[in-house]
Design a protein around this motif. Structure first.
Motif, PDB file in Angstrom:
ATOM      1  N   GLN A 652       0.948  -1.353   0.243  1.00 28.80           N
ATOM      2  CA  GLN A 652       0.137  -0.126   0.109  1.00 28.80           C
ATOM      3  C   GLN A 652       1.181   1.592   0.101  1.00 28.80           C
ATOM      4  N   GLU A 653       1.570   1.622   1.040  1.00 33.65           N
ATOM      5  CA  GLU A 653       3.212   2.333   0.166  1.00 33.65           C
ATOM      6  C   GLU A 653       3.410   2.377  -0.873  1.00 33.65           C
ATOM      7  N   GLN A 654       4.366   1.232  -0.960  1.00 33.81           N
ATOM      8  CA  GLN A 654       4.020   1.742  -2.573  1.00 33.81           C
ATOM      9  C   GLN A 654       3.539   2.294  -3.868  1.00 33.81           C
ATOM     10  N   LEU A 655       2.788   1.877  -3.343  1.00 34.40           N
ATOM     11  CA  LEU A 655       1.522   2.119  -4.695  1.00 34.40           C
ATOM     12  C   LEU A 655       1.294   3.526  -4.121  1.00 34.40           C
ATOM     13  N   THR A 656       1.055   4.282  -2.753  1.00 32.98           N
ATOM     14  CA  THR A 656       0.114   4.913  -2.803  1.00 32.98           C
ATOM     15  C   THR A 656       1.571   5.942  -3.031  1.00 32.98           C
ATOM     16  N   SER A 657       2.989   6.071  -2.800  1.00 35.10           N
ATOM     17  CA  SER A 657       3.617   7.078  -3.000  1.00 35.10           C
ATOM     18  C   SER A 657       4.286   6.770  -4.571  1.00 35.10           C
ATOM     19  N   VAL A 658       3.693   5.766  -5.044  1.00 34.83           N
ATOM     20  CA  VAL A 658       4.029   5.726  -7.235  1.00 34.83           C
ATOM     21  C   VAL A 658       3.210   6.474  -7.049  1.00 34.83           C
ATOM     22  N   VAL A 659       2.103   6.682  -7.094  1.00 30.69           N
ATOM     23  CA  VAL A 659       1.001   7.432  -7.898  1.00 30.69           C
ATOM     24  C   VAL A 659       0.646   8.904  -6.780  1.00 30.69           C
ATOM     25  N   GLN A 660       1.625   9.162  -6.476  1.00 31.80           N
ATOM     26  CA  GLN A 660       1.774  11.191  -5.436  1.00 31.80           C
ATOM     27  C   GLN A 660       2.781  10.874  -6.647  1.00 31.80           C
ATOM     28  N   GLU A 661       3.961  10.312  -6.881  1.00 32.84           N
ATOM     29  CA  GLU A 661       5.025  10.811  -7.703  1.00 32.84           C
ATOM     30  C   GLU A 661       4.167  11.512  -9.424  1.00 32.84           C
ATOM     31  N   ILE A 662       3.281  10.021 -10.160  1.00 32.51           N
ATOM     32  CA  ILE A 662       2.771  10.052 -11.168  1.00 32.51           C
ATOM     33  C   ILE A 662       1.913  11.284 -11.245  1.00 32.51           C
ATOM     34  N   GLY A 663       0.988  11.866  -9.833  1.00 32.31           N
ATOM     35  CA  GLY A 663       0.635  13.189  -9.325  1.00 32.31           C
ATOM     36  C   GLY A 663       1.108  14.454 -10.059  1.00 32.31           C
ATOM     37  N   HIS A 664       2.712  14.904  -9.528  1.00 30.45           N
ATOM     38  CA  HIS A 664       3.856  15.265  -9.687  1.00 30.45           C
ATOM     39  C   HIS A 664       3.713  16.089 -10.636  1.00 30.45           C
ATOM     40  N   LEU A 665       4.327  14.929 -11.587  1.00 25.23           N
ATOM     41  CA  LEU A 665       4.511  14.972 -12.737  1.00 25.23           C
ATOM     42  C   LEU A 665       3.073  15.247 -13.639  1.00 25.23           C
ATOM     43  N   ILE A 666       2.523  15.675 -13.510  1.00 23.14           N
ATOM     44  CA  ILE A 666       1.277  16.288 -13.986  1.00 23.14           C
ATOM     45  C   ILE A 666       1.337  17.462 -14.915  1.00 23.14           C
ATOM     46  N   ASP A 667       1.557  17.932 -13.859  1.00 25.93           N
ATOM     47  CA  ASP A 667       1.708  19.336 -14.538  1.00 25.93           C
ATOM     48  C   ASP A 667       3.245  20.059 -14.924  1.00 25.93           C
ATOM     49  N   PRO A 668       4.397  19.307 -14.471  1.00 24.10           N
ATOM     50  CA  PRO A 668       5.435  19.636 -15.121  1.00 24.10           C
ATOM     51  C   PRO A 668       5.255  18.942 -16.808  1.00 24.10           C
ATOM     52  N   ILE A 669       4.671  18.092 -17.177  1.00 22.56           N
ATOM     53  CA  ILE A 669       4.341  17.552 -18.503  1.00 22.56           C
ATOM     54  C   ILE A 669       3.661  18.761 -19.548  1.00 22.56           C
ATOM     55  N   ALA A 670       2.822  18.761 -18.626  1.00 24.83           N
ATOM     56  CA  ALA A 670       1.658  19.689 -19.261  1.00 24.83           C
ATOM     57  C   ALA A 670       2.090  20.935 -20.055  1.00 24.83           C
ATOM     58  N   THR A 671       2.860  21.326 -19.100  1.00 25.81           N
ATOM     59  CA  THR A 671       4.115  22.902 -19.300  1.00 25.81           C
ATOM     60  C   THR A 671       5.613  22.665 -20.843  1.00 25.81           C
ATOM     61  N   ALA A 672       5.374  21.244 -20.364  1.00 27.24           N
ATOM     62  CA  ALA A 672       6.594  21.228 -21.362  1.00 27.24           C
ATOM     63  C   ALA A 672       5.782  21.240 -22.351  1.00 27.24           C
ATOM     64  N   ALA A 673       4.679  19.939 -22.446  1.00 29.92           N
ATOM     65  CA  ALA A 673       4.163  19.849 -24.088  1.00 29.92           C
ATOM     66  C   ALA A 673       3.546  21.199 -24.546  1.00 29.92           C
ATOM     67  N   ARG A 674       3.822  22.531 -23.864  1.00 28.63           N
ATOM     68  CA  ARG A 674       2.472  23.961 -24.299  1.00 28.63           C
ATOM     69  C   ARG A 674       4.265  24.487 -24.621  1.00 28.63           C
ATOM     70  N   GLY A 675       5.284  24.224 -24.006  1.00 26.87           N
ATOM     71  CA  GLY A 675       6.453  25.553 -23.910  1.00 26.87           C
ATOM     72  C   GLY A 675       7.796  24.768 -23.527  1.00 26.87           C
ATOM     73  N   GLU A 676       7.982  24.245 -23.246  1.00 29.43           N
ATOM     74  CA  GLU A 676       9.515  23.433 -23.105  1.00 29.43           C
ATOM     75  C   GLU A 676      10.094  22.448 -23.483  1.00 29.43           C
ATOM     76  N   ALA A 677       9.915  21.944 -24.905  1.00 30.33           N
ATOM     77  CA  ALA A 677      10.331  20.577 -25.906  1.00 30.33           C
ATOM     78  C   ALA A 677      11.805  20.073 -25.265  1.00 30.33           C
ATOM     79  N   ALA A 678      12.303  20.726 -24.785  1.00 28.44           N
ATOM     80  CA  ALA A 678      13.837  20.361 -24.071  1.00 28.44           C
ATOM     81  C   ALA A 678      13.425  19.205 -23.038  1.00 28.44           C
TER      82      ALA A 678
END
Length: 1493
Positions: A652-678
């Motif tokens: 359960q701890e593993q699952l929670t931490s992985v889901v949290q990490e995925i959640g933290h990446l959503i905004d950075p990916i959206a930002t990169a996809a909109r204007g930070e190609a590198a």
């Protein structure tokens, strides 16, 4: 001290360098393994910056008098110098020139010597901070060290040559300062031709210098030497050309351009020197390329100004020089060339390619028509477009390389050291111009402007850096440096103003003096800013990234080469446009340029960052979705294998931490996809890497869940998350990081939102699962909070000594250890009980942490306190792990892995408890021994209480035929030894902890022996005289209690001054101890004397009661409280004991006196304890408490007077004395009455007599209702067991059972509550007295009501058990039917019991009747459902008849045998039921019997 340690290190380094010098002289200095000249030179170059910076830090800290930070800076300086010394030795050992080796070692030794002096001066400055003289000495020594450090770096191969070249350029440039130029001796054409040739040579030399920085150190030396020679020639040619100028303005313009070239050339060499010393320095390559371009541009400006060639020729030459310079950008682009984004690069390439196409067409067209001025313009435009194309290609290549997931992006530093170095150089040159006697007023003002501009920029950079840094020393240093620069600039500006007003020698001299502090301040700041801690970290491009760059770079190089050839061809065509072969060559080059640009655009588009990574990530997530689908199918068919290698909690701890990490990446990916190609490639790769562990953890958790619904829910949510991530990747790929692709941005935002919702859904599920862990989260938080408070600042003012806190910590530590042991047991037997135990542990730890903090604060020495605090924190961590495991096991009670982990954690807790106890013991060995001894004595007292119970019961017998005389001597001898121990114990309080510990251990050992021999002695008296046995054991029990009190008092008085109140307490405890031991000795002597043993027992009891009264009268608050009813109940013992005492006084028989003595002890002790506990109840007012305590004391004093009177009668029996017994007993009775009334006052107006049958009835009714409700709740949690469903069979029977059982439980609960209300109504109406008039009659009625309520509760409870067993498949329907009928019968009895005295028309009675009917209905429903199911089952049981004859006969015989057996069993069961009913009937109240009759 750190400063002394640093000083020793530096002295050692100096000696080592001296040894290396001797070895070099002897030719014995050899490089160490792995050392090369290049590596050591680079190490020395980079370390020299670290040394300079740490020294600047040392100066600031010493000047401010900050000893701690000065020590830190000294340590860092010593570390940097160690690396510098190793590098210097390596350079000396690797170089082939002995003179260079000696020079390197000497300069390094000078650095060490200067550094040692600097550290010594810093140490002196700390003694007198702010002392001007010591500050001045410090500054002088620092300057000397800085000079030595520069010399050391200049000893590196190639560095000296660069310095020589720089000096040469400086010397040559002085030619430009003369007032008038000599007239030219050459013709204009000759001068122009020489200038063009010199320009070409200088431009080529500049390129060679740039190239040499990447090669061997010797290459840079040669290149810089050639560059300085070519510069000298170029300068001569330029001055010659200036002499050809027609006007003074033209001449000044030429000289100005030459000065610019001189400045650019110096910058180029400085940049080359900097890069060769430290190739890893951030942005150094870009700065070198920019310096080379500046040289080219300044040459081009001069050529444009001076030459008068055929139109178009100089433009072609300028263009060729520019293209030659920008070619360097394409060599290994691992630094950003500009701020362009990837898509800006594509746009730049497109725009410049259009411009280039038009310019090339113009070149060709104008060469044909002979329009040479326009031809020249087109060449210039083409050159600019090609430079733009190259810059965009280099930036795109950098972005492609850096966007590879294996590459590492660079990080922005705190400051830009190059900016500081540039400013330093510009300020120094401006200051030289200021003080130069040849400088004109305009030059002075120009220099002043340069100084102001650069110092302002430096101060601003310092302000920004100080606000960004978290290092307090650096923050202070930046601020201080900015102040120094600003102040010295202000002083310099004043002198410049004076000089501007009057250009006298005196003013110029003042100006020279004012420049020195500014130059020094700027140099110090530059040295500090070059600290590697502040610089940017350059990007690290991976091999894969370099491969991806190659197509772009190749296309760009081809474009530049073919463009250069095209411009050369166009230049010859401009002179001779009629040569056909040249035109065909031009067409070929033009075609190559076009093709290379097309290839460049294609390569940039194909290599767009993040596209390849998006494809890879999409494939990875698709595979994960397939894995989830496979797991879902396995879960549906119940074939999902359970993971036994890991606990559900860990999953359960593993699952929670992985889901949290995925959640933290959503905004950075959206930002990169909109204007930070590198960044896109990095982020999507990171996202995809989380999905495999996500699926593994989710499937692992699902495999351990018992509920199929929960399994499918979690798998569905995991799949939803994976699918939303897939959608996000498709949208990101489409957006590609292009800020201008706005049509894709909405899709990216929507995909991000969906993914966030999926993450939130799965987190809600996981949090709910976590909250099911018996609310463990709150407990963990509580323990963590208690742990954090251990380290909080200063604790509150201690209210006790270390000993007090030590005692409490020991108590709670042991409680935690006991709870941990219980948890180990419950983990195997009853996991559902773990929640309560975990809660208990949390509470205990909270108390322990607070008391531990206070113990640590009061412990001496401080190390012990620190150890206690640390050990208590370690225990906290172990408790957290144990509580978490308890929670996990409650979710999944069958998980053997978690059970094992819990047992391990419990063992760890026990170990940590022992460590806490050992830390406390180390704190106060003596007091710890006292605590241990007190614990042992309390065990002895408990054991003696048990022995008294055996003696009272008449079962305390000797094991063999021994007499009391055999034990008497042993008892007396051991008692005397105990007296000696007591003396040691009392004296131990004032002596050392060691002696106290010995005394405590010795007294505990002796009392143990004494108790054993007294028990043996009591047993030898024989069980036919139990009262005497009890007297003897009471005597030793008194001694044990007195010893326990004495140990407590000793512990409290340990290490206290003689006038401390605890010392008086100790003396009092010692007196009681002596009294009790004396009493024991007297009792032992009197035991065999029948004439006196009663008297002796009475004396001992009187003494005991006095001691108990002292305890009662003390201000100490009891640990627990009790009810006033308990206090009243205990007064009955006093009444009985008073009667016995009067009887014993009248009879004067020793047996009666002994019995009275033993009874009095217990009665008075119980009464005093109950009275004090009740009076300290939180609901009791101060007034009532004081009254209760007063009458408790009066009652005891009255009783003591009675016993003393009995003692007087025993010694001298007279009728008068016996006659007074009645009056004394009345005094006791009066005090008891007052005591009871004060107890009633404690209860207030709601007081009831606990013996009142009516009250008992109501209590029982409410108790029955509570037990029924508990049973109903248990039923609510039951679920029918899972069975494979069959096509034509309905399976609602178990649901019917549960529903019916639930309704019965609800109905009986309502019934019993109604009965309670009815009974209360009867009391209110007066039909049943609150204090009954006819106690026998109403008591009998209440008994009937009580037994009926109990029967309802018992029947409902057994019904629930039967329903549970039936649903689980462990019991028959018959048992269920029987239970339901029993509920109905007991309900009828309850109704009868209520009807006897109730008003039939009352509201309560009507409710009672309705409730009874509801129970009856519910019972009937259950019986019907069960009977129907039972008959249905009987019908469904198919009998398989055997076809063979013998087998058939045997089958019939077996069936008949079973039938007869069942009939006999039925008959026996009926008889048994009849007997039970007859027996019960005897105990029923008369009303119920008559009514039934």
């Amino acid at each position: 001290m750190e400063i002394d340690s640093a000083l020793n290190t530096v002295q050692t380094l100096k000696n080592e360098l001296q040894d290396a010098k001797m070895a070099a002289i002897d030719g014995q200095l050899k490089p160490l393994p792995g050392e090369t000249l290049e590596k050591c030179a680079q190490d020395l170059g980079s370390t020299s910056k670290a040394v300079g910076s740490s020294m600047a830090q040392l100066l600031t800290c010493a000047a401010q008098g900050n000893e701690h930070y000065t020590g830190v800076a000294a340590r860092e300086t010593a570390q940097a110098l160690k690396t510098l010394a190793q590098a210097a030795r390596g350079v000396a050992a690797s170089t082939s020139d002995p003179a260079a080796a000696h020079a390197m070692l000497d300069s390094a030794r000078d650095v060490m010597e200067g550094s040692a002096m600097l550290i010594q001066e810093a140490k002196q400055a700390l003694v007198a901070p702010g002392d001007a003289e010591s500050q001045q000495r410090l500054a002088l020594v620092a300057k000397a060290v800085s000079h030595s450090l520069n010399n050391c770096v200049n000893c590196l191969p190639g560095q000296k040559d660069v310095d020589v070249a720089l000096k040469s350029i400086g010397e040559s440039s002085k030619k430009l300062l003369v007032e008038s130029l000599p007239p030219s001796s050459k013709s204009f054409q000759e001068a122009q031709s020489e200038l063009n040739q010199a320009a070409a040579d200088l431009n080529q030399s500049a390129g060679e210098v740039v190239h040499a920085t990447r090669g061997q150190s010797g290459e840079l030396a040669a290149a810089s030497g050639k560059f300085s020679e070519d510069f000298d020639e170029f300068l001569d040619a330029g001055i010659e050309m200036a002499g050809q100028a027609q006007t003074k303005e033209d001449q000044i313009q030429v000289i100005g351009n030459l000065k610019n070239i001189s400045m650019a050339s110096s910058k180029l060499l400085l940049a080359a020197k900097s890069l060769s010393v430290d190739p890893g320095a951030p942005n150094a390559k870009n700065l070198l390329a920019a310096a080379a371009r500046a040289v080219t541009e300044s040459i081009n400006q001069l050529i444009t100004l001076c030459t008068q060639q055929a139109p178009g020729q100089k433009e072609c030459d300028n263009a060729l020089r520019e293209l030659e310079t920008v070619k360097e950008m394409l060599e290994n682009p691992n630094e950003p060339v500009s701020d362009l984004s990837y898509f800006d690069c594509i746009e730049g390439v497109m725009e410049n390619s259009k411009v280039l196409g038009e310019a090339m067409a113009g070149i060709s067209q104008n060469a044909k028509t002979g329009d040479l001025p326009v031809f020249g313009e087109c060449v210039g435009v083409a050159s600019k477009a090609l430079c733009g194309l190259t810059e965009a290609a280099a930036q795109a290549a950098y972005l492609v390389g850096i966007s590879d997931p294996n590459s590492q992006a660079g990080q922005q530093g705190l400051v830009d050291p190059i900016q500081f170095a540039r400013a330093n150089q510009a300020i120094q040159m401006a200051c030289q111009n200021l003080v130069d006697p040849a400088s004109s007023p305009s030059q002075v003002l120009s220099a002043a402007t340069i100084v102001a501009k650069h110092t302002s920029a430096l101060c601003n950079a310092c302000r920004i850096a100080s606000s960004k840094t978290t290092n307090p020393v650096a923050k202070r240093h930046f601020v201080q440096s900015a102040k120094e620069v600003a102040n010295s600039t202000a002083n310099l500006v004043k002198t410049i103003k004076a000089l501007d007003g009057d250009f006298s020698e005196d003013n110029r001299n003042k100006c020279r003096i004012a420049t020195a502090p500014l130059i020094e301040a700027v140099e110090n700041l530059t040295a500090f800013a070059s600290n590697p801690e502040f610089v940017s970290i350059p990007a690290q491009i991976s091999t894969e990234g370099s491969h991806a760059q190659e197509p772009i770079l190749t296309s760009a190089r081809t474009m530049l080469e073919s463009s250069s050839s095209l411009i050369k061809t166009a230049r010859s065509l401009a002179i001779n446009p009629k040569d056909p072969s040249t035109w065909s060559v031009l067409a070929g080059h033009s075609h190559t340029v076009s093709e290379s640009i097309k290839s460049l655009i294609t390569s940039i588009r194909d290599k767009a960052p993040g596209q390849r990574e998006c494809d890879h990530s999409i494939d990875g997530i698709n595979k994960c979705i397939r894995d989830i689908e496979q797991a879902s199918l396995a879960a549906v068919s119940q074939n999902l294998a359970t993971r036994d290698d890991i606990s559900v909690e860990a999953l359960q701890e593993q699952l929670t931490s992985v889901v949290q990490e995925i959640g933290h990446l959503i905004d950075p990916i959206a930002t990169a996809a909109r204007g930070e190609a590198a960044q896109l490639g990095h982020k999507v790769t990171q996202l995809a890497s989380y999905f495999e562990p996500l699926v593994l953890a989710a499937v692992g958790v699902v495999s351990k869940l018992l509920s199929h619904q929960q399994q499918m829910n979690l798998l569905d949510q995991t799949k939803t998350l994976a699918e939303s991530a897939l959608q996000m990747l498709y949208a990101a790929k489409e957006g590609g990081g292009n800020p201008k692709a706005s049509h894709t941005h909405d899709a990216i935002t929507e995909a991000a939102q969906l993914m966030k919702e999926a993450v939130d859904d799965i987190m809600v599920t996981l949090n709910e699962a976590a909250s099911e862990v018996g609310m463990v989260g709150n407990m963990v938080d509580s323990i963590a909070e208690a742990m954090s408070k251990l380290d909080e600042g200063t604790p509150p003012e201690p209210k006790g000594s270390f000993v007090d806190y030590q005692t409490t910590v020991v108590k709670y530590s042991k409680a935690i250890a006991v709870t941990a042991q219980e948890m180990m047991t419950k983990a195997v037997t009853n996991p559902e009980d773990l929640g309560g135990l975990a809660s208990q542990m949390t509470t205990d730890y909270g108390h322990l942490a607070f008391q531990g903090r206070m113990a640590a604060a009061t412990a001496e020495p401080e190390e012990i306190g620190f150890q206690i605090r640390t050990r208590v924190q370690e225990l906290g961590h172990s408790c957290i792990f144990l509580v978490q495991k308890a929670g996990a096991l409650q979710i999944c009670p069958t998980d053997s892995y978690t059970k094992r982990e819990l047992i391990e954690c419990a063992r760890a807790v026990s170990e940590k408890v022992s460590l806490v106890l050992s830390a406390l013991q180390a704190g106060n060995k003596g007091t710890q021994a006292c605590i241990t001894a007190a614990s042992a004595v309390s065990g002895i007292i408990a054991d003696l209480d048990t022995t008294i119970m055996f003696a009272t019961a008449g079962t305390l017998n000797a094991e063999n035929n021994e007499s009391f005389a055999d034990h008497r001597e042993n008892i007396l001898k051991t008692a005397k030894a105990l007296v000696e121990d007591t003396k040691l114990l009392v004296s131990g309080a004032a002596s050392s902890q060691e002696k106290l510990a010995q005394a405590a251990q010795s007294s505990a050992s002796t009392i143990t022996q004494l108790a054993e021999v007294v028990k043996l002695g009591a047993a030898s008296l024989g069980s036919d005289d139990p009262e005497t046995q009890v007297v003897l054991i009471n005597a030793i029990k008194d001694v044990a209690k007195a010893l326990s009190d004495l140990i407590g008092a000793t512990k409290g008085a340990a290490s206290k001054p003689a006038d401390d109140p605890s010392m008086y307490q100790l003396k009092g405890a010692a007196k009681v101890m002596v009294t009790n031991v004396t009493s024991l000795l007297k009792t032992v002597k009197a035991v065999e004397d029948e004439a006196t043993r009663g008297t002796r027992a009475l004396e001992a009891t009187i003494e005991y009661i006095k001691q108990e009264l002292t305890v009662f009268q003390s201000k100490e608050v009891p640990e627990k409280t009790s009810s006033p009813e308990e206090s009243i109940r205990m007064t009955k013992g006093i009444t009985m004991a008073t009667a016995k005492a009067v009887a014993a006084g009248n009879s004067c028989r020793q047996e009666d006196v002994i019995a009275t003595a033993n009874l009095s002890r217990k009665a008075v002790a119980d009464m005093l304890t109950a009275c004090k506990q009740a009076s300290y109840h939180h609901d009791v007012s101060e007034e009532v408490r004081a009254r209760a305590l007063r009458y408790g004391t009066e009652c005891t004093l009255g009783y003591l007077e009675l016993l003393e009177h009995v003692l007087a009668i025993l010694q001298k029996p007279t009728p008068e004395l016996k006659h007074q017994l009645a009056a004394l007993s009345k005094r006791v009775a009066s005090a008891v009455t007052e005591l009871i009334q004060s107890a009633e006052a404690m209860k207030g107006t709601e007081w009831v007599d606990p013996e009142d049958p009516t009250v008992i009835a109501e209590t029982e009714l409410l108790g029955a209702a509570a037990s029924i409700e508990a049973a109903a709740k248990k039923l609510e949690q039951l679920k029918p067991r899972a069975k494979p469903k069959q096509a034509d069979e309905t399976l609602d029977f178990e649901e019917q059972i549960l529903e019916a059982a639930k309704s019965i439980a609800a109905a009986t609960s309502a019934l019993v509550k109604s009965a309670s209300a009815a009974q209360r109504e009867l009391v209110a109406q007066g039909k049943v007295g609150a204090i009954p008039a006819n106690a026998a009659d109403d008591g009998q009625w209440s008994q009937g009501l009580i037994s009926a309520a109990r029967m309802v509760a018992a029947a409902t409870s057994s019904l629930c058990e039967a329903a549970n067993a039936s649903v689980q498949g462990h019991a028959s329907e018959e048992k269920l039917i029987s239970s339901a009928k029993q509920v109905a019968a007991s309900t009828a009895q309850l109704l009868v019991a209520c009807k006897v005295k109730a008003d039939q028309d009352s509201e309560a009675m009507r409710r009672l009747q309705a409730a009874g009917n509801a129970v009856k209905r519910a019972s009937d429903n259950l019986v019907r459902a069960a009977q129907k199911a039972a008959f249905g089952k009987a019908d469904d049981d198919d009998v398989v008849v055997k076809t063979k004859f013998v087998g058939g006969i045997a089958q019939i015989i077996a069936a008949q045998e079973e039938m007869l057996k069942k009939e006999r069993e039925l008959e026996e069961a009926r008889k048994k039921l009849a007997q039970i009913r007859q027996q019960q009937y005897k105990f029923l109240p008369t009303e119920l019997r008559e009514d039934e009759g």
